[in-house]
Design a protein around this motif. Sequence first.
Motif, PDB file in Angstrom:
ATOM      1  N   GLN A  96       0.943  -1.220  -0.062  1.00  0.00           N
ATOM      2  CA  GLN A  96      -0.149   0.207   0.084  1.00  0.00           C
ATOM      3  C   GLN A  96       0.895   1.190  -0.048  1.00  0.00           C
ATOM      4  OE1 GLN A  96      -2.063  -1.062   3.706  1.00  0.00           O
ATOM      5  NE2 GLN A  96      -4.036  -0.746   2.192  1.00  0.00           N
ATOM      6  N   VAL A 183      -6.232   2.226  -3.001  1.00  0.00           N
ATOM      7  CA  VAL A 183      -6.037   1.667  -1.731  1.00  0.00           C
ATOM      8  C   VAL A 183      -5.942   3.076  -0.853  1.00  0.00           C
ATOM      9  CG1 VAL A 183      -4.616  -0.196  -2.337  1.00  0.00           C
ATOM     10  CG2 VAL A 183      -3.313   2.013  -1.884  1.00  0.00           C
ATOM     11  N   LYS A 215      -8.639   1.378   3.804  1.00  0.00           N
ATOM     12  CA  LYS A 215      -7.943   2.375   3.112  1.00  0.00           C
ATOM     13  C   LYS A 215      -7.247   3.270   3.571  1.00  0.00           C
ATOM     14  CE  LYS A 215     -10.404   0.513  -1.262  1.00  0.00           C
ATOM     15  NZ  LYS A 215     -10.923   1.148  -2.363  1.00  0.00           N
TER      16      LYS A 215
END
Length: 257
Positions: A96, A183, A215
Amino acid sequence: MPLLRDLLTAVAENRVEIVDLTAPLSPRTPILRLPEPFANTIPFSLEQISRYDEAGPGWYWNNIHTGEHTGTHVDAPVHWVSGKDGADVSRLELRQLVAPAAVLDVSERAAADPDLLVEIDDVRAWESANGPMPAGGWLLLRTGWDERSEDAERFLNADENGPHSPGISAECARWLAEETPVVGLGVETVGTDAGAAHGFEPAFPCHHYFLGAGKLGLTQLRNLARLPATGAVLVVSPLPIVGGSGSPARVYALVER
C-alpha cells in the motif's frame, strides 16, 4: 538484480526523477483546529537534549513533540471509528505504501471556488481521458492548496462559518472507497476531507468511508503539479508506531522523464 540495477541507473542518469511531496515539519506547520469541546493535537516542536555542550560534548540531538496527524502524514484505518477494528500504522501493508499514483487536477476550479467538491463524474471524466484508476494505487487530488502551506491562516482558510478548502463529496468518497480499486486518497489540504465536511452526511466522509474500508489517507502533500496524470510511483514512509492511528511521513514519487 537487473531490474533494481536498471532503476538505480535511471535515477543516476535523471531518467527517473525523485519528486519530494513532503512538507517540512516545523513549529510553523499548520495543524487541524477542531472547535470546542473537542481536543486538539499539539504543534510540532523540538526539545534539545544536547548540542556539543556539557550535556553531550560531541553530539546534537532532540526530543520530538508532535501529534500523529501533523504535517504530511498518513491516516491508518484505526484512526476513525468506522475502521476501529482495522490496522494501526505499524501494520500497514508495504504494497500500500509503494504503489502507482493517479493525479486528478482540479486546481483551476479550486482557485475560483475554495469550497469545490469533486464528484463521481469528475473521476469518470479523468478515467475517460487516462484509463481506469490504478488497482492497488493511490488517487492524489491536486487542488493547488500547497501554495498556501507556508501561511497557516490562508491554508486553513476559516471564517465564522468554519474552514473553506476543497475536497470530495460524500457520494464520491463512498464510491471511491467501496467501488474503485484504489488503496488510498492523498490531498494537499490539512485533512483528507473538505473544509465543510463536518456538515456532510456522514460527517467527514473521506475518513468514514476510506478508513472504514481498510484504505488509507495522506495529507498536506506538495508538488503534485510535478507529477503526470498517470505513471508515477508513490512511496510513503510513515513511522511504524505500534498502536498508532497515523504518523508523519516522508512521501515522494518516482517519475519517468
